[in-house]
Design a protein around this motif. Structure first.
Motif, mmCIF file in Angstrom:
data_model
loop_
_atom_site.group_PDB
_atom_site.id
_atom_site.type_symbol
_atom_site.label_atom_id
_atom_site.label_comp_id
_atom_site.label_asym_id
_atom_site.label_seq_id
_atom_site.Cartn_x
_atom_site.Cartn_y
_atom_site.Cartn_z
ATOM 1 N N GLU A 74 -59.764 -19.939 38.136
ATOM 2 C CA GLU A 74 -59.316 -20.861 37.083
ATOM 3 C C GLU A 74 -59.266 -20.056 35.785
ATOM 4 N N ASN A 75 -58.405 -19.051 35.789
ATOM 5 C CA ASN A 75 -58.368 -18.076 34.697
ATOM 6 C C ASN A 75 -57.957 -18.676 33.356
ATOM 7 N N ALA A 76 -57.007 -19.586 33.372
ATOM 8 C CA ALA A 76 -56.570 -20.208 32.120
ATOM 9 C C ALA A 76 -57.708 -21.017 31.497
ATOM 10 N N ARG A 77 -58.434 -21.736 32.339
ATOM 11 C CA ARG A 77 -59.578 -22.510 31.825
ATOM 12 C C ARG A 77 -60.641 -21.583 31.261
ATOM 13 N N ALA A 78 -60.899 -20.497 31.969
ATOM 14 C CA ALA A 78 -61.908 -19.542 31.505
ATOM 15 C C ALA A 78 -61.511 -18.958 30.152
ATOM 16 N N ALA A 79 -60.247 -18.580 30.011
ATOM 17 C CA ALA A 79 -59.785 -18.004 28.750
ATOM 18 C C ALA A 79 -59.887 -19.021 27.619
ATOM 19 N N LYS A 80 -59.518 -20.267 27.890
ATOM 20 C CA LYS A 80 -59.600 -21.312 26.865
ATOM 21 C C LYS A 80 -61.050 -21.577 26.463
ATOM 22 N N GLU A 81 -61.926 -21.684 27.452
ATOM 23 C CA GLU A 81 -63.349 -21.917 27.164
ATOM 24 C C GLU A 81 -63.922 -20.772 26.322
ATOM 25 N N ALA A 82 -63.576 -19.545 26.682
ATOM 26 C CA ALA A 82 -64.084 -18.391 25.933
ATOM 27 C C ALA A 82 -63.584 -18.423 24.501
ATOM 28 N N ALA A 83 -62.308 -18.702 24.326
ATOM 29 C CA ALA A 83 -61.740 -18.755 22.971
ATOM 30 C C ALA A 83 -62.355 -19.890 22.167
ATOM 31 N N ASP A 84 -62.520 -21.050 22.805
ATOM 32 C CA ASP A 84 -63.095 -22.201 22.113
ATOM 33 C C ASP A 84 -64.553 -21.973 21.716
ATOM 34 N N SER A 85 -65.247 -21.140 22.476
ATOM 35 C CA SER A 85 -66.670 -20.894 22.184
ATOM 36 C C SER A 85 -66.863 -20.089 20.901
ATOM 37 N N ARG A 86 -65.850 -19.297 20.532
ATOM 38 C CA ARG A 86 -65.921 -18.413 19.366
ATOM 39 C C ARG A 86 -67.096 -17.433 19.451
ATOM 40 N N ASP A 87 -67.508 -17.150 20.682
ATOM 41 C CA ASP A 87 -68.586 -16.206 20.932
ATOM 42 C C ASP A 87 -67.951 -14.875 21.360
ATOM 43 N N ALA A 88 -68.152 -13.854 20.562
ATOM 44 C CA ALA A 88 -67.509 -12.562 20.824
ATOM 45 C C ALA A 88 -67.901 -11.993 22.180
ATOM 46 N N ASP A 89 -69.158 -12.153 22.562
ATOM 47 C CA ASP A 89 -69.607 -11.633 23.862
ATOM 48 C C ASP A 89 -68.908 -12.343 25.015
ATOM 49 N N LEU A 90 -68.810 -13.660 24.927
ATOM 50 C CA LEU A 90 -68.148 -14.416 25.989
ATOM 51 C C LEU A 90 -66.661 -14.117 26.050
ATOM 52 N N MET A 91 -66.042 -13.961 24.891
ATOM 53 C CA MET A 91 -64.621 -13.620 24.874
ATOM 54 C C MET A 91 -64.390 -12.243 25.485
ATOM 55 N N THR A 92 -65.249 -11.287 25.146
ATOM 56 C CA THR A 92 -65.128 -9.939 25.696
ATOM 57 C C THR A 92 -65.367 -9.948 27.200
ATOM 58 N N PHE A 93 -66.403 -10.644 27.636
ATOM 59 C CA PHE A 93 -66.701 -10.753 29.067
ATOM 60 C C PHE A 93 -65.503 -11.301 29.823
ATOM 61 N N THR A 94 -64.931 -12.374 29.321
ATOM 62 C CA THR A 94 -63.799 -13.006 29.986
ATOM 63 C C THR A 94 -62.576 -12.086 29.996
ATOM 64 N N ALA A 95 -62.314 -11.445 28.874
ATOM 65 C CA ALA A 95 -61.167 -10.533 28.789
ATOM 66 C C ALA A 95 -61.312 -9.377 29.779
ATOM 67 N N VAL A 96 -62.504 -8.825 29.874
ATOM 68 C CA VAL A 96 -62.732 -7.721 30.806
ATOM 69 C C VAL A 96 -62.555 -8.200 32.242
ATOM 70 N N GLN A 97 -63.112 -9.353 32.554
ATOM 71 C CA GLN A 97 -62.975 -9.885 33.922
ATOM 72 C C GLN A 97 -61.522 -10.149 34.279
ATOM 73 N N LEU A 98 -60.782 -10.695 33.344
ATOM 74 C CA LEU A 98 -59.355 -10.954 33.603
ATOM 75 C C LEU A 98 -58.591 -9.642 33.736
ATOM 76 N N TYR A 99 -58.934 -8.668 32.943
ATOM 77 C CA TYR A 99 -58.287 -7.356 33.029
ATOM 78 C C TYR A 99 -58.548 -6.725 34.399
ATOM 79 N N LEU A 100 -59.776 -6.837 34.880
ATOM 80 C CA LEU A 100 -60.139 -6.239 36.157
ATOM 81 C C LEU A 100 -59.478 -6.920 37.357
ATOM 82 N N LYS A 101 -59.054 -8.151 37.158
ATOM 83 C CA LYS A 101 -58.360 -8.860 38.245
ATOM 84 C C LYS A 101 -56.959 -8.321 38.361
#
Length: 101
Positions: A74-101
């Protein structure tokens, strides 16, 4: 104990619709502070990803929701949740995970 009950309910009960089962679980757990992540993961493993996504909406910690969304593809949901959180660590984690996919 209630989380175990809910996990078993999502694994074994096919008589309820997704929304009805979600409501039943929410009613039973309403007065208790529990993590919905484990219940959502059980639902996903039982082939009920739609139920898992509904249950994750009630998980209070974004840091518990994101990995599950990613594991469920559910990559779109994950990206939206990360962006909505405004938490740099969570955004980075999600971006890296999506990149690795």
């Amino acid at each position: 104990m209630l989380v175990d009950w809910a996990c078993e309910k999502v694994r074994s009960n096919t008589d309820f619709s997704t929304s009805d089962l979600c409501c039943l679980i929410r009613e039973k757990l309403a007065d208790h502070q529990v993590s919905y992540a484990q219940i959502a993961w059980s639902a996903h493993q039982a082939g009920r990803t739609d139920l898992a996504c509904l249950l994750l909406q009630y998980e209070s910690r974004v840091s518990d929701r994101l990995p599950l969304y990613l594991l469920m593809n559910e990559n779109a949901r994950a990206a939206k949740e990360a962006a909505d959180s405004r938490d740099a660590d969570l955004m980075t984690f999600t971006a890296v995970q999506l990149y690795l996919k």
